[in-house]
Write a protein that holds these residues in place. Structure first.
Motif, PDB file in Angstrom:
ATOM      1  N   GLU A  83       0.829  -1.220   0.000  1.00 25.53           N
ATOM      2  CA  GLU A  83       0.000   0.000   0.000  1.00 25.53           C
ATOM      3  C   GLU A  83       0.857   1.261   0.000  1.00 25.53           C
ATOM      4  O   GLU A  83       0.602   2.204  -0.754  1.00 25.53           O
ATOM      5  CB  GLU A  83      -0.935  -0.008   1.221  1.00 25.53           C
ATOM      6  CG  GLU A  83      -2.068  -1.015   1.092  1.00 25.53           C
ATOM      7  CD  GLU A  83      -2.771  -1.308   2.425  1.00 25.53           C
ATOM      8  OE1 GLU A  83      -3.926  -1.779   2.384  1.00 25.53           O
ATOM      9  OE2 GLU A  83      -2.169  -1.085   3.499  1.00 25.53           O
ATOM     10  N   LYS A  84       1.880   1.257   0.837  1.00 30.96           N
ATOM     11  CA  LYS A  84       2.757   2.442   0.903  1.00 30.96           C
ATOM     12  C   LYS A  84       3.455   2.661  -0.429  1.00 30.96           C
ATOM     13  O   LYS A  84       3.544   3.795  -0.925  1.00 30.96           O
ATOM     14  CB  LYS A  84       3.815   2.255   2.000  1.00 30.96           C
ATOM     15  CG  LYS A  84       3.255   2.160   3.402  1.00 30.96           C
ATOM     16  CD  LYS A  84       4.413   2.043   4.388  1.00 30.96           C
ATOM     17  CE  LYS A  84       4.019   1.309   5.638  1.00 30.96           C
ATOM     18  NZ  LYS A  84       5.150   1.077   6.552  1.00 30.96           N
ATOM     19  N   GLY A  85       3.949   1.579  -1.008  1.00 30.09           N
ATOM     20  CA  GLY A  85       4.669   1.685  -2.284  1.00 30.09           C
ATOM     21  C   GLY A  85       3.754   2.162  -3.397  1.00 30.09           C
ATOM     22  O   GLY A  85       4.161   2.964  -4.249  1.00 30.09           O
ATOM     23  N   ASP A  86       2.509   1.662  -3.402  1.00 29.52           N
ATOM     24  CA  ASP A  86       1.548   2.109  -4.417  1.00 29.52           C
ATOM     25  C   ASP A  86       1.290   3.612  -4.288  1.00 29.52           C
ATOM     26  O   ASP A  86       1.274   4.343  -5.280  1.00 29.52           O
ATOM     27  CB  ASP A  86       0.219   1.357  -4.255  1.00 29.52           C
ATOM     28  CG  ASP A  86       0.299  -0.100  -4.743  1.00 29.52           C
ATOM     29  OD1 ASP A  86       1.270  -0.429  -5.463  1.00 29.52           O
ATOM     30  OD2 ASP A  86      -0.606  -0.889  -4.405  1.00 29.52           O
ATOM     31  N   VAL A  87       1.084   4.053  -3.061  1.00 24.82           N
ATOM     32  CA  VAL A  87       0.815   5.482  -2.842  1.00 24.82           C
ATOM     33  C   VAL A  87       2.012   6.326  -3.268  1.00 24.82           C
ATOM     34  O   VAL A  87       1.853   7.340  -3.967  1.00 24.82           O
ATOM     35  CB  VAL A  87       0.454   5.756  -1.354  1.00 24.82           C
ATOM     36  CG1 VAL A  87       0.506   7.248  -1.049  1.00 24.82           C
ATOM     37  CG2 VAL A  87      -0.932   5.202  -1.043  1.00 24.82           C
ATOM     38  N   LEU A  88       3.207   5.881  -2.906  1.00 24.51           N
ATOM     39  CA  LEU A  88       4.389   6.650  -3.305  1.00 24.51           C
ATOM     40  C   LEU A  88       4.551   6.633  -4.831  1.00 24.51           C
ATOM     41  O   LEU A  88       4.902   7.664  -5.432  1.00 24.51           O
ATOM     42  CB  LEU A  88       5.647   6.106  -2.614  1.00 24.51           C
ATOM     43  CG  LEU A  88       6.957   6.845  -2.908  1.00 24.51           C
ATOM     44  CD1 LEU A  88       6.823   8.353  -2.728  1.00 24.51           C
ATOM     45  CD2 LEU A  88       8.095   6.318  -2.029  1.00 24.51           C
ATOM     46  N   ALA A  89       4.251   5.499  -5.444  1.00 26.03           N
ATOM     47  CA  ALA A  89       4.324   5.430  -6.910  1.00 26.03           C
ATOM     48  C   ALA A  89       3.374   6.459  -7.524  1.00 26.03           C
ATOM     49  O   ALA A  89       3.725   7.160  -8.484  1.00 26.03           O
ATOM     50  CB  ALA A  89       3.962   4.022  -7.384  1.00 26.03           C
ATOM     51  N   TYR A  90       2.181   6.544  -6.936  1.00 24.46           N
ATOM     52  CA  TYR A  90       1.216   7.542  -7.410  1.00 24.46           C
ATOM     53  C   TYR A  90       1.751   8.953  -7.212  1.00 24.46           C
ATOM     54  O   TYR A  90       1.754   9.778  -8.138  1.00 24.46           O
ATOM     55  CB  TYR A  90      -0.126   7.371  -6.683  1.00 24.46           C
ATOM     56  CG  TYR A  90      -1.027   8.573  -6.753  1.00 24.46           C
ATOM     57  CD1 TYR A  90      -1.434   9.101  -7.979  1.00 24.46           C
ATOM     58  CD2 TYR A  90      -1.479   9.201  -5.593  1.00 24.46           C
ATOM     59  CE1 TYR A  90      -2.246  10.226  -8.044  1.00 24.46           C
ATOM     60  CE2 TYR A  90      -2.295  10.319  -5.648  1.00 24.46           C
ATOM     61  CZ  TYR A  90      -2.675  10.831  -6.868  1.00 24.46           C
ATOM     62  OH  TYR A  90      -3.475  11.939  -6.935  1.00 24.46           O
ATOM     63  N   LEU A  91       2.242   9.237  -6.004  1.00 21.12           N
ATOM     64  CA  LEU A  91       2.717  10.591  -5.707  1.00 21.12           C
ATOM     65  C   LEU A  91       3.864  11.005  -6.626  1.00 21.12           C
ATOM     66  O   LEU A  91       3.999  12.170  -6.993  1.00 21.12           O
ATOM     67  CB  LEU A  91       3.157  10.684  -4.240  1.00 21.12           C
ATOM     68  CG  LEU A  91       2.029  10.538  -3.216  1.00 21.12           C
ATOM     69  CD1 LEU A  91       2.589  10.499  -1.802  1.00 21.12           C
ATOM     70  CD2 LEU A  91       1.012  11.677  -3.364  1.00 21.12           C
ATOM     71  N   LEU A  92       4.667  10.014  -7.028  1.00 19.55           N
ATOM     72  CA  LEU A  92       5.799  10.321  -7.917  1.00 19.55           C
ATOM     73  C   LEU A  92       5.348  10.633  -9.344  1.00 19.55           C
ATOM     74  O   LEU A  92       6.108  11.206 -10.118  1.00 19.55           O
ATOM     75  CB  LEU A  92       6.806   9.169  -7.903  1.00 19.55           C
ATOM     76  CG  LEU A  92       7.648   9.089  -6.617  1.00 19.55           C
ATOM     77  CD1 LEU A  92       8.421   7.774  -6.547  1.00 19.55           C
ATOM     78  CD2 LEU A  92       8.603  10.266  -6.512  1.00 19.55           C
ATOM     79  N   THR A  93       4.111  10.244  -9.664  1.00 21.84           N
ATOM     80  CA  THR A  93       3.612  10.575 -11.005  1.00 21.84           C
ATOM     81  C   THR A  93       2.943  11.945 -11.044  1.00 21.84           C
ATOM     82  O   THR A  93       2.662  12.478 -12.114  1.00 21.84           O
ATOM     83  CB  THR A  93       2.566   9.542 -11.502  1.00 21.84           C
ATOM     84  OG1 THR A  93       1.423   9.622 -10.640  1.00 21.84           O
ATOM     85  CG2 THR A  93       3.122   8.148 -11.532  1.00 21.84           C
TER      86      THR A  93
END
Lengths: 127, 163
Positions: free
Chosen positions: A114-124
């Motif tokens: 979940e954390k990685g998905d959110v960070l992946a989103y934030l990086l986009t």
């Protein structure tokens, strides 16, 4: 020489990508891990998870914009690293705020996925 | 004789006068509550709400609050032991009844000793000072809560709480 450069790095400062890499290492331990997804992260960020708040309740639906604490009204700086260079640069802070905020939003800790998905989103998210 | 002293007396009078005015300006009128300057404390206590001035509550209040961070006004705000100790130390040293706080006595008027109030906004003096603020202002989308001092007090973060 290379090692000299590496050891000369400050101990805490990291980049969002390095933090992402650490999360990936953690998440890879779970069976069936297939990488992080920005789309899944966005859904997660904007959805409520049984509680009163979503991540977006305080961080705004646009993480490149400033947010506002849902209860106190306190201004919160943008969450997307593109808009706020301080974000995801200190692993200690990242851990602290995931712990606190996941507890507020989901009433539990978040998984590395979940954390990685959110960070992946934030990086986009572009400024 | 008189003529030679007059400029001197005038000068001294002017100096005294400006000293008083400057002193007032520095104290920010009648409501100055020194903002948190410790960076760790400022960050830990000032991320979700403004870092409330330690001089707004007595030491007993801060002690009670630090003992119950797990349920901090309905939120789990717990921090590690080392950080908690640092926050406690800072708040004890700068509490309203720690001495040397110019305007704290006024704010603590009517607070029973040892009662350890938790909400600044429930102190009798706070209530009295804000009695004329109408309900719609509190409900305004930029205010929303009485804890949002900076919504109306533009210099709250600097410690000034004049109207």
């Amino acid at each position: 020489m290379a090692t000299l450069f590496l050891t000369a790095q400050p101990a805490v400062a990291e980049t969002p990508n390095e933090i992402q890499a650490a999360l990936k290492q953690e998440a890879a331990g779970a069976s069936g891990f297939q990488g992080f997804s920005a789309a899944r992260g966005e859904d997660f960020f904007k959805a409520k998870h049984g509680g009163e708040w979503s991540c977006a309740s305080c961080h705004s639906g646009n993480p490149a914009a400033p947010g506002k604490h849902a209860r106190t009204g306190k201004a919160i700086g943008p969450l997307a690293p593109s808009a706020n260079a301080e974000r995801f640069s200190n692993p200690k802070k990242v851990a602290k705020w995931f712990k606190r905020n996941c507890s507020d939003v989901l009433n539990r800790v978040c998984t590395p996925q979940e954390k990685g998905d959110v960070l992946a989103y934030l990086l986009t998210v572009k400024k | 004789m008189n003529l030679t002293y007059r400029p001197l007396v005038l000068g001294i009078t002017a100096l005294c006068f400006s000293a008083i005015v400057l002193g007032r300006a520095q104290a920010g009128g009648n409501h100055f509550y020194a903002p948190v300057v410790d960076q760790v404390v400022k960050e830990e206590c000032g991320s979700c709400h403004i870092a409330f001035a330690p001089s707004m509550l007595p030491a007993s209040s801060w002690q009670r609050m630090m003992g119950n961070l797990k349920n901090h006004f309905g939120d789990d705000a717990s921090v590690d032991a080392e950080t908690a100790a640092r926050i406690s130390r800072y708040h004890m040293a700068n509490a309203a009844d720690a001495g040397g706080q110019r305007y704290s006595g006024k704010l603590l008027k009517g607070v029973a000793p040892g009662s350890a109030p938790q909400r600044i906004t429930e102190l009798p003096a706070w209530v009295r000072e804000h009695r004329k603020v109408p309900g719609w202002e509190w409900r305004h989308k930029d205010v929303r809560t009485k804890a949002n001092c900076a919504a109306c007090h533009a210099y709250a973060e600097q410690g000034y709480y004049d109207e």
